[in-house]
Write an enzyme that holds these catalytic residues in place. Structure first.
Site, PDB file in Angstrom:
ATOM      1  N   SER A 165      -0.227   0.050   7.446  1.00  0.00           N
ATOM      2  CA  SER A 165      -0.645   0.781   6.256  1.00  0.00           C
ATOM      3  C   SER A 165      -2.171   0.832   6.144  1.00  0.00           C
ATOM      4  O   SER A 165      -2.822   1.400   7.010  1.00  0.00           O
ATOM      5  CB  SER A 165       0.017   0.111   5.040  1.00  0.00           C
ATOM      6  OG  SER A 165      -0.226   0.819   3.883  1.00  0.00           O
ATOM      7  N   HIS A 371       8.466   1.237   2.862  1.00  0.00           N
ATOM      8  CA  HIS A 371       7.123   0.798   3.256  1.00  0.00           C
ATOM      9  C   HIS A 371       6.990  -0.726   3.347  1.00  0.00           C
ATOM     10  O   HIS A 371       6.553  -1.262   4.367  1.00  0.00           O
ATOM     11  CB  HIS A 371       6.108   1.365   2.259  1.00  0.00           C
ATOM     12  CG  HIS A 371       4.704   1.382   2.772  1.00  0.00           C
ATOM     13  ND1 HIS A 371       4.311   2.136   3.842  1.00  0.00           N
ATOM     14  CD2 HIS A 371       3.589   0.732   2.354  1.00  0.00           C
ATOM     15  CE1 HIS A 371       3.022   1.965   4.058  1.00  0.00           C
ATOM     16  NE2 HIS A 371       2.559   1.110   3.169  1.00  0.00           N
TER      17      HIS A 371
END
Ligand SMILES: *[C@@H]1O[C@H](CO)[C@@H](O)[C@H](O)[C@H]1NC(C)=O
Ligand SMILES: *[C@@H]1O[C@H](CO)[C@@H](O)[C@H](O)[C@H]1NC(C)=O
Ligand SMILES: *[C@@H]1O[C@H](CO)[C@@H](O)[C@H](O)[C@H]1NC(C)=O
Ligand SMILES: *[C@@H]1O[C@H](CO)[C@@H](O)[C@H](O)[C@H]1NC(C)=O
Ligand SMILES: *[C@@H]1O[C@H](CO)[C@@H](O)[C@H](O)[C@H]1NC(C)=O
Length: 401
Positions: A165, A371
C-alpha cells in the site's frame, strides 16, 4: 450539510464495528504479544534483532528493525498509519519477516517518520514543524536514507524491496523524483500498490474529498497534526476509540480506509487482540490529506497547497505530477479485485504506465480478499506470502546463476 452526513456515516459505522465487541484487554500479561514492540516480538520467537537509527537529510530520525541474517538484504515497507509490527504480529507461522529470515535473508523493517517507532528529530522541531510532512517526504527523504544506510551497513550494491500500500506509494515517489535509486533495488514486490486513487470505493469518499482542505485547516487550527496515533483506540476499559468526538471520527476513518473489510472471519480470530493492539501506529494529517487530494484531483501528484502556495513552492498553479514512467525497477505486482483502496481500475492504469512489470498476480473476486488482509489476513501466508517468497527466491537465483 455534507459535513453532518460524513460524521453521521462515521458514527453509524463505529457503532457497528465488530472489533469493538471482540476486543479483550490483556495488558496484565507483560509477556503477551499485545504488549511487545517489534524488537521484543522478534526476540521472543528466537530471532536476533537489532534497532538501527537513520538520520534523514532534513533532520528526522527513522527507526529500522533488523532480523539479522547473513543473506542478501530485503526491505519490508508497511502501509499507511502502520509500522514494522505489520510484518511480525501474526507470528513465525504466518508473518513474512520470519519466513524470509528462516531462509537466511537479512530482513530490514522500515518505519516511516511520525509512526510510533520513528518520532525522533535532530532539530528540536516544534510539533507544527515536525508534523509538516506527507508521504512525499517518506519517499523523498526517509526511504533514500534508509536504502543508502542498509547498502552501506551490509556492503551490498542492491537490495530487494517489498512494499504494501503506502509502502509502494513512497517507492514511486522516490524513483520519480530521484531515478538514481532505481539502480539500488534489484526487484520490488508491490502488494496492493497505490499511486492513482481515482476509484477509491469508500461510500462517503466524494463528500470527504470535497472537505479535505477544510478538514486539514481545522485540524491545524486545533493543533492536531497526528492521526491514527498509537493506541488512540485503546483505553483503560479496552474500548475502541477515544471518547472525544474529534478523535473518534479520525479513528473510524482509519478503520474504514485501512481495513475496508466486510467479512471479519477473514482476520485470524486468535490474533484479533494482538493485531488491534499494534495498529494504528500514527501518521500526519497531511499524509492522509495528500491521499484524499489524489482522489479529488484524480491525479498522482505532489501535495496541493492551493493556487498561491503552489506558485511559491512549485512555480506552477497546480502541483507537479509524479512520473511513474521513471520507476524502472523490475517489479512484481500482487493486487486483489476486492480491494477498495488499491482498485482494479487504478491498477490497470499503473500497469500501463510502469515500464518494467515482470509479474502481475490478481486475486480474483471469489477470494474476497480485502486491503487489510495483505498485512493481517487469516489467509495471508498461502495467498500472499508464499507467492512473494517464491518470487524473491526466483529473483535471487536469476541474479546468481
Ligand atoms: C522495545 O522495548 C524495549 C524495552 O522497553 C526497548 O529496549 C526497545 O528499544 C524497544 N524497541 C523499539 C523498536 O522501540
Ligand atoms: C536542541 O535542544 C537541546 C536542549 O535544549 C540543545 O542542547 C541542542 O543544542 C538543541 N539542538 C538544536 C539543533 O537546536
Ligand atoms: C482521550 O484523549 C484525551 C486527549 O488525548 C485524553 O486526555 C483522555 O484521557 C483520553 N480518554 C480516554 C478514555 O482514553
Ligand atoms: C465469511 O468467511 C467465512 C470463512 O471464509 C465464510 O464461511 C462465510 O460464509 C463468509 N461470510 C460471508 C457473509 O460472506
Ligand atoms: C479465482 O481464483 C480461485 C483460486 O485461485 C480459482 O479456483 C477460481 O477458478 C478463480 N475464479 C475465476 C472466475 O477466475
Amino acid at each position: 450539510m455534507i459535513r453532518v452526513s460524513i460524521f453521521a456515516s462515521l458514527l453509524a459505522f463505529a457503532t457497528n464495528h465488530e472489533i469493538t465487541q471482540r476486543y479483550t484487554d490483556d495488558s496484565s500479561n507483560l509477556n503477551s504479544d499485545i504488549n511487545l514492540n517489534s524488537s521484543q516480538l522478534i526476540m521472543k520467537y528466537g530471532y536476533k534483532s537489532e534497532i538501527h537509527k537513520v538520520n534523514t537529510e532534513d533532520g528526522y530520525i527513522v527507526t529500522l528493525i533488523r532480523l539479522v541474517q547473513k543473506g542478501p538484504p530485503v526491505l519490508l515497507v508497511h502501509g499507511i498509519g502502520d509500522s514494522s509490527d505489520s510484518w511480525l504480529v501474526l507470528g513465525p507461522a504466518s508473518s513474512l519477516a520470519y519466513q524470509l529470515a528462516d531462509a537466511q535473508f537479512d530482513v530490514w523493517l522500515f518505519n516511516s517518520r511520525g509512526n510510533k517507532y520513528s518520532k525522533g528529530d535532530t532539530k528540536n522541531f516544534t510539533a507544527k514543524e515536525y508534523w509538516d510532512f506527507s508521504y512525499e517526504e517518506m519517499g523523498s527523504k526517509d526511504l533514500p536514507a534508509t536504502i543508502d544506510y542498509i547498502l552501506q551497513e551490509t556492503s551490498n550494491k542492491k537490495l530487494t524491496y517489498v512494499g504494501f500500500s503506502q509502502g509502494t506509494t513512497i517507492l514511486f515517489v522516490m524513483c520519480s523524483l530521484n531515478p538514481s535509486y532505481n539502480d539500488k533495488i534489484n526487484h520490488a514486490i508491490l502488494l496492493a500498490p497505490v499511486a492513482w486513487v481515482r476509484h477509491l470505493q469508500y461510500p462517503f469518499i466524494t463528500a470527504l474529498s470535497m472537505q479535505v482542505d477544510f478538514l486539514k485547516l481545522f485540524f491545524d487550527s486545533v493543533g492536531m497534526y497526528e492521526i491514527f496515533a498509537k493506541n488512540s483506540r485503546k483505553t483503560d476499559k479496552g474500548i475502541v476509540c477515544n471518547n472525544s468526538v474529534r478523535e473518534m471520527i479520525l479513528c473510524n476513518i482509519e478503520y474504514y480506509i485501512n481495513y475496508g473489510i466486510k467479512n471479519m472471519s477473514n482476520l485470524p480470530a486468535d490474533k484479533f487482540d494482538v493485531i488491534d493492539s499494534h495498529i494504528p501506529a500514527g501518521t500526519s494529517t497531511k499524509t492522509f490529506a495528500h491521499f484524499i487530494q489524489g482522489y479529488r484531483n484524480q491525479q498522482f501528484q505532489r501535495f496541493d497547497y492551493g493556487l498561491i502556495k503552489n506558485l511559491l513552492i512549485y512555480s506552477s498553479p497546480r502541483p507537479p505530477l509524479y512520473d511513474i514512467s521513471r520507476v524502472t525497477i523490475p517489479v512484481s505486482i500482487i493486487a486483489s479485485d476486492n480491494d477498495w483502496f488499491s482498485n482494479t481500475k487504478d491498477i490497470r492504469l499503473l500497469l500501463r504506465t510502469l515500464p518494467n512489470v515482470k509479474r502481475h498476480i490478481t486475486l480474483n473476486r471469489s477470494l474476497d480478499f480485502t486491503h487489510i488482509e495483505f498485512a493481517y489476513g487469516r489467509r495471508v501466508k498461502s495467498i500472499v506470502n508464499d507467492p512473494v517468497f517464491k518470487i524473491i527466491l526466483a529473483e535471487r537465483d536469476a541474479n546468481n546463476p
